[in-house]
Design an enzyme around this catalytic site. Structure first.
Site, PDB file in Angstrom:
ATOM      1  N   ASP A  83      -0.370-133.813  37.036  1.00  0.00           N
ATOM      2  CA  ASP A  83      -0.528-133.120  35.701  1.00  0.00           C
ATOM      3  C   ASP A  83      -0.426-134.279  34.658  1.00  0.00           C
ATOM      4  OD1 ASP A  83       0.017-130.965  33.496  1.00  0.00           O
ATOM      5  OD2 ASP A  83       0.166-129.714  35.260  1.00  0.00           O
ATOM      6  N   HIS A 130       2.658-130.089  29.167  1.00  0.00           N
ATOM      7  CA  HIS A 130       2.242-129.410  30.264  1.00  0.00           C
ATOM      8  C   HIS A 130       2.939-129.633  31.562  1.00  0.00           C
ATOM      9  CE1 HIS A 130      -1.182-127.731  32.564  1.00  0.00           C
ATOM     10  NE2 HIS A 130      -1.362-126.896  31.488  1.00  0.00           N
ATOM     11  N   ASN A 225      -8.877-120.073  32.622  1.00  0.00           N
ATOM     12  CA  ASN A 225      -8.497-119.065  31.700  1.00  0.00           C
ATOM     13  C   ASN A 225      -9.801-118.618  30.653  1.00  0.00           C
ATOM     14  OD1 ASN A 225      -5.922-119.653  32.186  1.00  0.00           O
ATOM     15  ND2 ASN A 225      -5.875-121.238  30.792  1.00  0.00           N
ATOM     16  N   ALA A 238      -9.845-125.018  42.470  1.00  0.00           N
ATOM     17  CA  ALA A 238      -9.573-124.130  42.974  1.00  0.00           C
ATOM     18  C   ALA A 238     -10.453-123.197  43.962  1.00  0.00           C
ATOM     19  CB  ALA A 238      -9.171-123.043  41.892  1.00  0.00           C
ATOM     20  N   TYR A 240     -12.200-124.587  46.351  1.00  0.00           N
ATOM     21  CA  TYR A 240     -12.512-125.197  47.612  1.00  0.00           C
ATOM     22  C   TYR A 240     -11.970-124.445  48.599  1.00  0.00           C
ATOM     23  CZ  TYR A 240     -14.139-129.511  45.395  1.00  0.00           C
ATOM     24  OH  TYR A 240     -14.565-130.525  44.669  1.00  0.00           O
ATOM     25  N   SER A 290      -2.220-121.875  34.249  1.00  0.00           N
ATOM     26  CA  SER A 290      -1.314-123.097  34.557  1.00  0.00           C
ATOM     27  C   SER A 290      -0.058-122.727  34.979  1.00  0.00           C
ATOM     28  CB  SER A 290      -1.500-124.027  33.129  1.00  0.00           C
ATOM     29  OG  SER A 290      -2.746-124.787  33.244  1.00  0.00           O
TER      30      SER A 290
END
Length: 420
Positions: A83, A130, A225, A238, A240, A290
């Site tokens: 991140d 984040h 989002n 995501a 895969y 997230s």
């Protein structure tokens, strides 16, 4: 961009739908720059450091934490947070982060040749906030004065700073980050970001994901989002095969309006008004897939701690099979349902290779309805009344006879001569 140079990555926290001109200028001003004390994050949603949240956040209230932690606390599992870094100045993260295993993979300069403020080389600087929020959801330690705590409070965080507010992370640096996580012994990897414009990136990223899965690492990624616009494009990593793609749910266990949908979505988790840790100390609330992804990553760490020999596929199937759902099987909005940590850790007698639909009762003969008369026939009524008459008459006769005997005995007593 795409191709051999990789694609720019973007974080998956939801942003306000409308941004004023003043806010936009402020956001540009802090890009790539360290935030001073009490600064506002680039998303315009939190102050760093934040105030202490005194209660228990709703996303934790929905879970019987004592029940969960009686079975697993995530002890012995290392979770890589790829991140914007993880700030260890927050007291709840100080003992949760392995500073010796972290790394900073940001480039020295951006694409235009401007110097990038990179921060600590071990990934413990977070000017965006984040990554610090993500890490707290997973493994924040208990603290006095707050009901917030990580779902896996004994797990260890591997901080990997791979992106920043300007999106200087690429698919190539993400692949490098995944390899670093595996090398540092991660059992779970959390990726709360995806490639810009949902563009399929360099195959090197998929190869890194495949290496992690082959090494027994659970890979969790946020779905995206862009749900408000009806966007159903796949997002990466995501989408895969083998990656647990996480959508956001609200307080009603329904898909959050912003959460991206699609056949690639595997599971959902709370992603609205999520209270978590921020740089410098304290908490704030944010929303987005997230923050749903680390919720699931924490559950994966709990399961992995309890079932050391389970494969990534089996852990993912366990999370999906025990999820709360309103349909028998998979749907494009919340996947197999909303994650249920308690069921995931209690209904775990045998590992599954894939989730199965919960069908209703089929081929079952319904029970025979008992025959209950709604009234009585005239004959039944006459019989009932006759019975009442007989019983009543018997009671009356007994009462009269008893009275006569009592009266006789009283007269005999009064007729006797008084004793001297």
């Amino acid at each position: 961009m795409s191709g051999s140079k990789g694609s720019l990555m973007r974080s998956r926290c939801a942003r306000p739908l409308a941004i004023s001109a003043a806010t936009a200028v402020a956001a540009v001003a802090v890009i790539g720059m360290p935030l001073p004390a009490a600064a506002v994050d680039p998303a315009g949603q939190c102050s760093y450091p934040g105030e202490m949240y005194k209660g228990r956040p709703w996303a934790l209230q929905r879970v019987l934490l004592d029940e969960v932690w009686s079975r697993s606390t995530g002890k012995g599992v290392r979770v890589a947070v790829i991140d914007t870094g993880v700030d260890i100045k927050n007291p709840q993260l100080k003992d949760a982060v392995d500073t010796g295993s972290g790394v900073n993979l940001l480039p020295v300069e951006d694409a235009e040749g401007n110097k990038i403020e990179r921060g600590a080389e071990n990934g413990t600087t977070d000017t965006v906030g984040h990554g610090t929020k993500v890490a707290g959801i997973i493994a924040a330690r208990p603290a006095d004065g707050t009901g917030f705590v990580g779902l896996a409070p004994d797990a260890v965080i591997i901080p990997i700073q791979q992106n920043d507010a300007a999106g200087n992370g690429t698919a190539l640096t993400l692949a490098e980050a995944i390899d670093h996580a595996v090398a540092e012994g991660a059992g779970v990897i959390n990726i709360s970001q995806d490639t810009a414009k949902a563009v399929e990136p360099t195959p090197l990223l998929k190869q890194a994901v495949d290496r992690a899965l082959a090494a027994g690492v659970v890979v969790v990624a946020s779905a995206g989002n862009d749900g408000l616009g009806g966007n159903v494009k796949k997002t990466y990593p995501a989408s895969y095969e083998g990656v647990l793609a996480v959508a956001s749910s609200d307080r009603n266990n329904e898909r959050a309006a912003f959460s991206q949908s699609g056949d690639f979505v595997d599971i959902a988790a709370p992603g609205v008004d999520i209270v978590t840790t921020v740089p410098g100390g304290g908490h704030c609330a944010d929303h987005g897939t997230s923050f749903s992804a680390p919720y699931v990553a924490a559950v994966a760490a709990l399961i992995k701690s309890k079932h050391r020999k389970w494969t990534p596929r089996q852990i993912a199937a366990q999370i999906q099979q025990t999820a709360e759902r309103s349909t028998p099987g998979h749907d494009r909005l919340v996947g197999w349902g909303v994650v249920d940590p308690v069921r995931a850790l209690t209904e775990d007698g045998k590992p599954l290779e894939r989730p199965v639909a919960r069908e209703g009762l089929t081929d079952v003969t319904p029970p025979t309805t008992a025959e209950v008369p709604l009234g009585e026939t005239a004959e039944q009524r006459d019989t009932r009344l006759a019975t009442y008459a007989v019983v009543s008459g018997g009671v009356l006769v007994a009462a009269i006879a008893g009275g006569a005997v009592a009266f006789r005995d009283a007269r005999r007593r009064s007729a006797r001569p008084a004793s001297r």
